[in-house]
Design a protein around this motif. Structure first.
Motif, mmCIF file in Angstrom:
data_model
loop_
_atom_site.group_PDB
_atom_site.id
_atom_site.type_symbol
_atom_site.label_atom_id
_atom_site.label_comp_id
_atom_site.label_asym_id
_atom_site.label_seq_id
_atom_site.Cartn_x
_atom_site.Cartn_y
_atom_site.Cartn_z
ATOM 1 N N SER A 46 10.074 -42.010 2.107
ATOM 2 C CA SER A 46 10.139 -41.316 0.827
ATOM 3 C C SER A 46 8.757 -41.255 0.189
ATOM 4 C CB SER A 46 11.104 -42.079 -0.077
ATOM 5 O OG SER A 46 11.305 -41.348 -1.245
ATOM 6 N N GLY A 47 8.386 -40.088 -0.277
ATOM 7 C CA GLY A 47 7.132 -39.950 -1.013
ATOM 8 C C GLY A 47 5.912 -39.667 -0.165
ATOM 9 N N LYS A 50 6.543 -34.982 2.782
ATOM 10 C CA LYS A 50 7.260 -34.075 3.691
ATOM 11 C C LYS A 50 7.744 -32.826 2.971
ATOM 12 C CE LYS A 50 10.573 -37.113 4.395
ATOM 13 N NZ LYS A 50 10.237 -38.265 3.565
ATOM 14 N N THR A 51 8.452 -33.047 1.862
ATOM 15 C CA THR A 51 9.017 -31.916 1.132
ATOM 16 C C THR A 51 7.910 -31.035 0.565
ATOM 17 O OG1 THR A 51 10.969 -33.206 0.620
ATOM 18 C CG2 THR A 51 10.587 -31.281 -0.756
ATOM 19 N N THR A 52 6.839 -31.659 0.128
ATOM 20 C CA THR A 52 5.713 -30.890 -0.409
ATOM 21 C C THR A 52 5.138 -29.962 0.658
ATOM 22 O OG1 THR A 52 5.229 -32.626 -1.983
ATOM 23 C CG2 THR A 52 3.440 -31.096 -1.503
HETATM 24 N N1 ATP Z 1 6.694 -31.536 -8.983
HETATM 25 C C1 ATP Z 1 6.041 -32.695 -8.817
HETATM 26 N N2 ATP Z 1 5.191 -33.158 -9.776
HETATM 27 C C2 ATP Z 1 4.516 -34.295 -9.623
HETATM 28 N N3 ATP Z 1 4.606 -35.092 -8.545
HETATM 29 C C3 ATP Z 1 5.429 -34.715 -7.564
HETATM 30 C C4 ATP Z 1 6.197 -33.500 -7.651
HETATM 31 N N4 ATP Z 1 6.932 -33.388 -6.519
HETATM 32 C C5 ATP Z 1 6.647 -34.477 -5.774
HETATM 33 N N5 ATP Z 1 5.744 -35.271 -6.386
HETATM 34 C C6 ATP Z 1 5.162 -36.515 -5.848
HETATM 35 O O1 ATP Z 1 4.502 -36.203 -4.645
HETATM 36 C C7 ATP Z 1 4.705 -37.204 -3.657
HETATM 37 C C8 ATP Z 1 5.298 -36.574 -2.407
HETATM 38 O O2 ATP Z 1 6.584 -36.078 -2.701
HETATM 39 P P1 ATP Z 1 7.485 -35.348 -1.619
HETATM 40 O O3 ATP Z 1 8.726 -34.889 -2.305
HETATM 41 O O4 ATP Z 1 6.687 -34.353 -0.901
HETATM 42 O O5 ATP Z 1 7.809 -36.553 -0.654
HETATM 43 P P2 ATP Z 1 8.889 -36.691 0.506
HETATM 44 O O6 ATP Z 1 8.163 -37.303 1.623
HETATM 45 O O7 ATP Z 1 9.550 -35.395 0.737
HETATM 46 O O8 ATP Z 1 9.894 -37.724 -0.143
HETATM 47 P P3 ATP Z 1 11.505 -37.759 -0.141
HETATM 48 O O9 ATP Z 1 11.904 -38.133 1.239
HETATM 49 O O10 ATP Z 1 11.794 -38.838 -1.140
HETATM 50 O O11 ATP Z 1 11.970 -36.396 -0.574
HETATM 51 C C9 ATP Z 1 5.579 -38.255 -4.304
HETATM 52 O O12 ATP Z 1 4.759 -39.288 -4.735
HETATM 53 C C10 ATP Z 1 6.214 -37.525 -5.460
HETATM 54 O O13 ATP Z 1 6.494 -38.411 -6.508
#
Ligand code: ATP
Length: 344
Positions: A46-47, A50-52
């Motif tokens: 998490s974090g 990936k989603t970004t």
């Molecule tokens: N809209 C936003 N504004 C500010 N910070 C964000 C935003 N979206 C995500 N983040 C931060 O960016 C980082 C990466 O987030 P992301 O959602 O890409 O992670 P992830 O690997 O997909 O996690 P998960 O498995 O929990 O979805 C995290 O620290 C998150 O808190």
């Protein structure tokens, strides 16, 4: 199953991509080349971003640096609907008052298709996704697996070249998920579509993907076919995330290994690989096998054994050479992620 000759996926190139939310940099110089028709899993805790990364490909997030190319076309600043990509969201994002048929046809009506053409395409999608006869239902009248397929149908109806999947199975229970994984893989291969799938579940990534990209704090830790990552993790972070959660300190660094790949050696037995002396701390039945916690000085590891070993018994622990992953040392971040990796 081989991809059909009518493949409609496109290749995707990501070059030096950086994304920040305000002052927080979330992706750092990510570069990745995905082939047409390839299924890539983005794996990480998490974090890690990936989603970004997925949202940047979809066009919902603007990168601060780098380029994204689809089929050689620069889509870095193109609006989402002009990228040839469709996304399936973790929550499915189904509208509660919209029928299955309307939902699947939504993207087509936005694109100005006439009613008869939309109806024919929706019927094709219902058949493809085994949702025949459910066109008039509302989301609340569907099972979790059916909802997931409706979300897939909405994405696939617009005939995308790239399918972006953001943990689309995380809301399904474990048994349904098993089946859906295989369906998704078969569908993606039959359509020849390029797929990028976000997950924190390593088994899901293994089963689905041609190639797994492990992300660590916004950077690619390793990218390769599942077997390569499994057998030859590039660093301690990847090893830990792929199940080699046991770690023992040796003179030149650490040895990491999976509980199921180590063994307790009988007296006098030899093994090609490192051997350690330890004491059983406790032993619990784990279904078909026992899981022993073995203490070696200040360290403790978990090892699967065929029979119960009483606490206090001295044992020799052997790790076959191919299962013993050696690294100079383990970064602190991997320790932080350990609980999550095991839970996933
Ligand atoms: N809209 C936003 N504004 C500010 N910070 C964000 C935003 N979206 C995500 N983040 C931060 O960016 C980082 C990466 O987030 P992301 O959602 O890409 O992670 P992830 O690997 O997909 O996690 P998960 O498995 O929990 O979805 C995290 O620290 C998150 O808190």
């Amino acid at each position: 199953m081989e991809a059909s000759p009518s493949r409609r996926g496109t290749d995707l190139t990501i070059e030096g991509l950086a994304v920040a939310y305000g002052r927080t940099r979330v992706l750092h110089e990510v570069s990745l080349a995905v082939q047409a028709g390839e299924f890539v899993a983005l794996l990480g805790p998490s974090g890690c971003g990936k989603t970004t990364l997925l949202r940047a490909i979809a066009g919902f997030v603007q990168p601060s640096a780098g380029r994204i190319l689809a089929g050689g076309r620069d889509i870095t600043t193109a609006p989402p609907e002009k990228r040839g990509a469709a996304m399936v969201f973790q929550s499915y994002a189904l509208w509660p008052h919209m029928s299955v048929a309307k939902t699947i046809g939504y993207g087509l009506s936005v694109r100005g298709w006439d009613k008869a053409r939309i109806a024919a395409r929706v019927e094709d999608m219902l058949r493809l996704l085994r949702l025949e006869g459910l066109g008039a239902r509302l989301p609340a009248q569907l099972s979790g697996g059916q909802r997931q397929r409706v979300a897939m149908g909405r994405a696939l109806a617009v005939d995308p070249e790239i399918l972006l999947l953001d943990e689309p199975m995380s809301n399904l229970d474990a048994r349904v998920r098993e089946g859906v994984r295989h369906e998704l893989r078969a569908l993606q291969q039959a359509l020849g579509i390029t797929a990028i799938h976000v997950t924190h579940d390593r088994e899901e990534a293994m089963i689905l993907a041609d190639r797994i990209v492990v992300l660590e704090e916004g950077r690619i830790a390793q990218a390769g076919p599942p077997e390569e990552l499994w057998h030859r993790p590039a660093n301690a972070y990847v090893a830990d995330f792929l199940g080699a959660t046991n770690r023992l300190t040796v003179s030149d660094g650490v040895v990491m290994f999976r509980p199921e790949e180590a063994r307790v050696l009988a007296a006098g037995a030899t093994l090609d690989g490192p051997v350690f002396e330890g004491t059983v701390a406790h032993c619990a039945y784990a279904g078909g096998r026992w899981r022993a916690a073995i203490r070696l000085g200040a360290e403790e590891v978990l090892v699967d054994v065929p029979e119960r070993i009483a606490p206090g018994v001295a044992v020799r622990l052997g790790i076959p050479a191919a299962a013993a992953h050696r690294f100079p040392d383990m970064p602190a971040s991997s320790q932080r992620h350990r609980d999550y990796a095991e839970a996933g």
